[in-house]
Design a protein around this motif. Structure first.
Motif, PDB file in Angstrom:
ATOM      1  N   ASP A  18      -6.874   3.456  11.030  1.00  0.00           N
ATOM      2  CA  ASP A  18      -6.206   3.432   9.728  1.00  0.00           C
ATOM      3  C   ASP A  18      -7.227   3.568   8.602  1.00  0.00           C
ATOM      4  O   ASP A  18      -7.037   4.324   7.652  1.00  0.00           O
ATOM      5  CB  ASP A  18      -5.426   2.127   9.537  1.00  0.00           C
ATOM      6  CG  ASP A  18      -4.230   2.018  10.462  1.00  0.00           C
ATOM      7  OD1 ASP A  18      -3.842   3.033  11.064  1.00  0.00           O
ATOM      8  OD2 ASP A  18      -3.680   0.907  10.572  1.00  0.00           O
ATOM      9  N   ARG A  19      -8.305   2.787   8.733  1.00  0.00           N
ATOM     10  CA  ARG A  19      -9.366   2.812   7.722  1.00  0.00           C
ATOM     11  C   ARG A  19     -10.690   2.614   8.446  1.00  0.00           C
ATOM     12  O   ARG A  19     -10.753   1.909   9.462  1.00  0.00           O
ATOM     13  CB  ARG A  19      -9.226   1.694   6.694  1.00  0.00           C
ATOM     14  CG  ARG A  19      -7.883   1.562   6.072  1.00  0.00           C
ATOM     15  CD  ARG A  19      -7.923   0.623   4.896  1.00  0.00           C
ATOM     16  NE  ARG A  19      -8.582   1.264   3.758  1.00  0.00           N
ATOM     17  CZ  ARG A  19      -8.843   0.628   2.609  1.00  0.00           C
ATOM     18  NH1 ARG A  19      -8.530  -0.649   2.480  1.00  0.00           N
ATOM     19  NH2 ARG A  19      -9.411   1.261   1.614  1.00  0.00           N
ATOM     20  N   ARG A  57      -8.222   7.481   8.692  1.00  0.00           N
ATOM     21  CA  ARG A  57      -7.375   8.168   7.720  1.00  0.00           C
ATOM     22  C   ARG A  57      -7.827   7.880   6.293  1.00  0.00           C
ATOM     23  O   ARG A  57      -7.487   8.614   5.362  1.00  0.00           O
ATOM     24  CB  ARG A  57      -5.922   7.743   7.907  1.00  0.00           C
ATOM     25  CG  ARG A  57      -5.351   8.130   9.273  1.00  0.00           C
ATOM     26  CD  ARG A  57      -3.910   7.700   9.447  1.00  0.00           C
ATOM     27  NE  ARG A  57      -3.464   7.998  10.796  1.00  0.00           N
ATOM     28  CZ  ARG A  57      -3.589   7.183  11.831  1.00  0.00           C
ATOM     29  NH1 ARG A  57      -4.155   5.980  11.649  1.00  0.00           N
ATOM     30  NH2 ARG A  57      -3.176   7.521  13.033  1.00  0.00           N
ATOM     31  N   ASP A  58      -8.583   6.812   6.142  1.00  0.00           N
ATOM     32  CA  ASP A  58      -9.125   6.442   4.840  1.00  0.00           C
ATOM     33  C   ASP A  58     -10.531   5.901   5.077  1.00  0.00           C
ATOM     34  O   ASP A  58     -10.786   5.231   6.092  1.00  0.00           O
ATOM     35  CB  ASP A  58      -8.248   5.374   4.177  1.00  0.00           C
ATOM     36  CG  ASP A  58      -8.791   4.942   2.839  1.00  0.00           C
ATOM     37  OD1 ASP A  58      -8.799   5.768   1.913  1.00  0.00           O
ATOM     38  OD2 ASP A  58      -9.224   3.779   2.714  1.00  0.00           O
ATOM     39  N   THR A  59     -11.452   6.168   4.162  1.00  0.00           N
ATOM     40  CA  THR A  59     -12.850   5.791   4.359  1.00  0.00           C
ATOM     41  C   THR A  59     -13.362   4.984   3.171  1.00  0.00           C
ATOM     42  O   THR A  59     -13.130   5.348   2.014  1.00  0.00           O
ATOM     43  CB  THR A  59     -13.735   7.035   4.530  1.00  0.00           C
ATOM     44  OG1 THR A  59     -13.314   7.742   5.695  1.00  0.00           O
ATOM     45  CG2 THR A  59     -15.197   6.650   4.680  1.00  0.00           C
ATOM     46  N   VAL A  60     -14.045   3.884   3.476  1.00  0.00           N
ATOM     47  CA  VAL A  60     -14.776   3.115   2.477  1.00  0.00           C
ATOM     48  C   VAL A  60     -16.262   3.324   2.748  1.00  0.00           C
ATOM     49  O   VAL A  60     -16.749   2.988   3.830  1.00  0.00           O
ATOM     50  CB  VAL A  60     -14.421   1.611   2.538  1.00  0.00           C
ATOM     51  CG1 VAL A  60     -15.264   0.823   1.540  1.00  0.00           C
ATOM     52  CG2 VAL A  60     -12.939   1.394   2.285  1.00  0.00           C
ATOM     53  N   HIS A 434     -15.571  -3.990  -3.091  1.00  0.00           N
ATOM     54  CA  HIS A 434     -14.315  -3.761  -2.373  1.00  0.00           C
ATOM     55  C   HIS A 434     -13.861  -5.082  -1.751  1.00  0.00           C
ATOM     56  O   HIS A 434     -14.672  -5.837  -1.208  1.00  0.00           O
ATOM     57  CB  HIS A 434     -14.485  -2.728  -1.249  1.00  0.00           C
ATOM     58  CG  HIS A 434     -14.942  -1.386  -1.718  1.00  0.00           C
ATOM     59  ND1 HIS A 434     -14.069  -0.427  -2.191  1.00  0.00           N
ATOM     60  CD2 HIS A 434     -16.190  -0.854  -1.795  1.00  0.00           C
ATOM     61  CE1 HIS A 434     -14.754   0.652  -2.530  1.00  0.00           C
ATOM     62  NE2 HIS A 434     -16.038   0.426  -2.311  1.00  0.00           N
ATOM     63  N   SER A 441      -6.631  -2.540   0.532  1.00  0.00           N
ATOM     64  CA  SER A 441      -7.543  -2.801  -0.577  1.00  0.00           C
ATOM     65  C   SER A 441      -6.821  -3.504  -1.722  1.00  0.00           C
ATOM     66  O   SER A 441      -5.786  -3.033  -2.200  1.00  0.00           O
ATOM     67  CB  SER A 441      -8.135  -1.487  -1.090  1.00  0.00           C
ATOM     68  OG  SER A 441      -9.096  -0.984  -0.193  1.00  0.00           O
TER      69      SER A 441
END
Length: 462
Positions: A18-19, A57-60, A434, A441
């Motif tokens: 997911d992340r 699917r999402d990156t930090v 973050h 988030s």
């Protein structure tokens, strides 16, 4: 879901999480890992911690930043959408009101059942229950019979029964504040501690000041075999803090279930109309009254201004501690970091917005009083462990490990510091980049994310 991901890995198909949090300096206090790792999140939990490349699917992008478990605050009086936002900006992912508590646990959780920005929980509070039973006229703290009238046997029985009910409704612990209820007899306090012992539930106590106050609480816990948590040891102890920490250490060495906490400020704050202020200052000379500061103006009080502000009510700053004693408390291996966040009608103590960033900036980076590993442990693992016997869900918080809740704080160790002051108590810290709660988030690139409510209740099984 995590099992399915492991099967995909065994089959050679790289999963898409997911992340993903990439390239951060990951701090794992349970194993003392301090190294660059990638973290994958799925379904609100940590699915992988690895040196391997991973996709999401999402990156930090956490390069150059510290990745830690989200901070857990055991002592946060403000429990509103406004204060949850303050806490999130300070890296807090779970804020609990365990000293003052509530008199109606079911209603308290019901008010937040639609979700909040961060995780939340409450104690069943002796102060609040006593106010209800004694029909006190105060709104936040007792100011009449709840503080100053002794309870009858029947009223003590009702107080104990209401506390039992609160525990059955999932209260995290029992809260108490002896200076706020000076008329409560030892028999009444023993009744509260007996309920705690039967339920194996910690009593989070604001003790009476000094060594004698600690000995009183230790005696109540010892006689009933109840777990004890002493709140803000530096505020209760002042110059006697080292002796009081030694007493707690000795009790623990003898097998007692005792813990404590501290906050990183040398001034406290409470309601001016409360017994803990009135009983100390109502007949004090001006030089003693000058310990009190009216936060909105910075005015130090005298007899006339004390009487004026006591009539109107509101928070007052109490300047009685020293930086030396704060450092002793913060650095002790016994203490958990907890804010004692205080917020009323748009103002409060700067610890509401800055406690955790202040520890990381002032005591870790600037003063080298604590290692980063130890500071994070005090903010995450230790508070989670204190609660997990009663609230098993806390075993999945305060840790970075596969399967744990994806409550994560990501910050810049080189710049993190608090900015809140007594004039501007809501100023957010810098360096907290973050904050992720249950995989979502709530702070991104140092700014609060609006319109999200991933926080869940922290509650004992019912």
């Amino acid at each position: 879901m995590i099992t399915a991901l492991l099967l995909l890995l065994q089959l050679g198909t790289p999963p898409v999480y997911d992340r993903v949090i990439l390239g951060g300096r990951v701090i794992v206090t349970t194993t003392r890992l301090d190294a660059v790792r990638n973290i994958g999140l799925t379904g609100g939990r940590i699915a992988v911690i690895t040196t391997e490349a991973i996709r999401g699917r999402d990156t930090v992008d956490a390069r150059g930043l510290v990745v830690a478990p989200g901070f857990i605050d055991l002592h946060a009086h403000g429990q509103t959408a406004e204060t949850y936002r303050f806490y999130a900006l300070d890296g807090v992912t779970t804020a609990l009101e365990l000293e003052l508590g509530t008199s109606d646990v079911a209603a308290w959780y019901g008010e937040r059942s639609a979700g909040e920005a961060i995780n939340y929980g409450v104690s069943i509070g002796h102060i609040k229950v006593r106010m209800a039973v004694m029909h006190d006229s105060g709104t936040w703290m007792p100011v009449s019979d709840g503080a100053y009238r002794a309870a009858s046997r029947e009223q003590i029985r009702e107080i104990a029964q209401r506390i039992e009910l609160g525990l059955s409704e999932g209260a995290v612990s029992i809260g108490a504040g002896f200076p706020y209820t000076p008329a409560a007899t030892r028999d009444e306090l023993l009744a509260v501690f007996r309920v705690a012992a039967m339920a194996k539930t910690p009593v989070h106590v604001h003790i009476r000041p000094g060594v004698d106050g600690l000995k009183e609480a230790l005696a109540l816990a010892g006689e009933t075999h109840a777990p004890l948590h002493v709140v803000h040891i530096n505020s209760a102890g002042l110059a006697e803090t080292p002796v009081m920490l030694a007493l707690i250490g000795d009790a623990r060495a003898h097998g007692r279930d005792v813990s404590t906490e501290a906050y990183p400020y040398d001034a406290g704050m409470t309601e001016i109309q409360s017994a803990t202020i009135q009983d100390v200052y109502k007949n004090a000379p001006d030089e003693r009254l000058a310990e009190l500061e009216w936060p909105s103006t910075g005015e130090r009080l005298n007899r006339a201004s004390f009487e004026r502000d006591s009539r109107t009510g509101g928070p007052v700053v109490v300047h009685t501690n020293t930086e030396q004693m704060v450092t002793v408390a913060i650095t002790s291996p016994l203490t958990i970091i907890a804010s004692d966040a205080y917020w009323q009608n748009g103002t409060g103590h700067p610890r509401t917005a800055g406690t955790f960033a202040r520890v990381l900036g002032r005591y870790v980076r600037d003063n080298h009083a604590l290692s980063l590993m130890d500071a994070i442990r005090k903010m995450t693992l230790m508070p989670a462990q204190r609660l997990e016997a009663r609230v098993p869900a806390m075993r999945q918080k305060g840790r970075l490990r596969v399967g744990a809740d994806a409550d994560i704080a990501i910050f810049d160790a080189a710049t993190v510091v608090d900015r809140s002051t007594y004039r501007e108590p809501s100023l957010p810290p810098v360096g907290i980049q973050h904050v992720i709660v249950n995989g979502v988030s709530v702070v991104a690139n140092g700014r609060a994310v609006e319109g999200v409510a991933p926080g869940k209740e922290v509650r004992a099984p019912r």
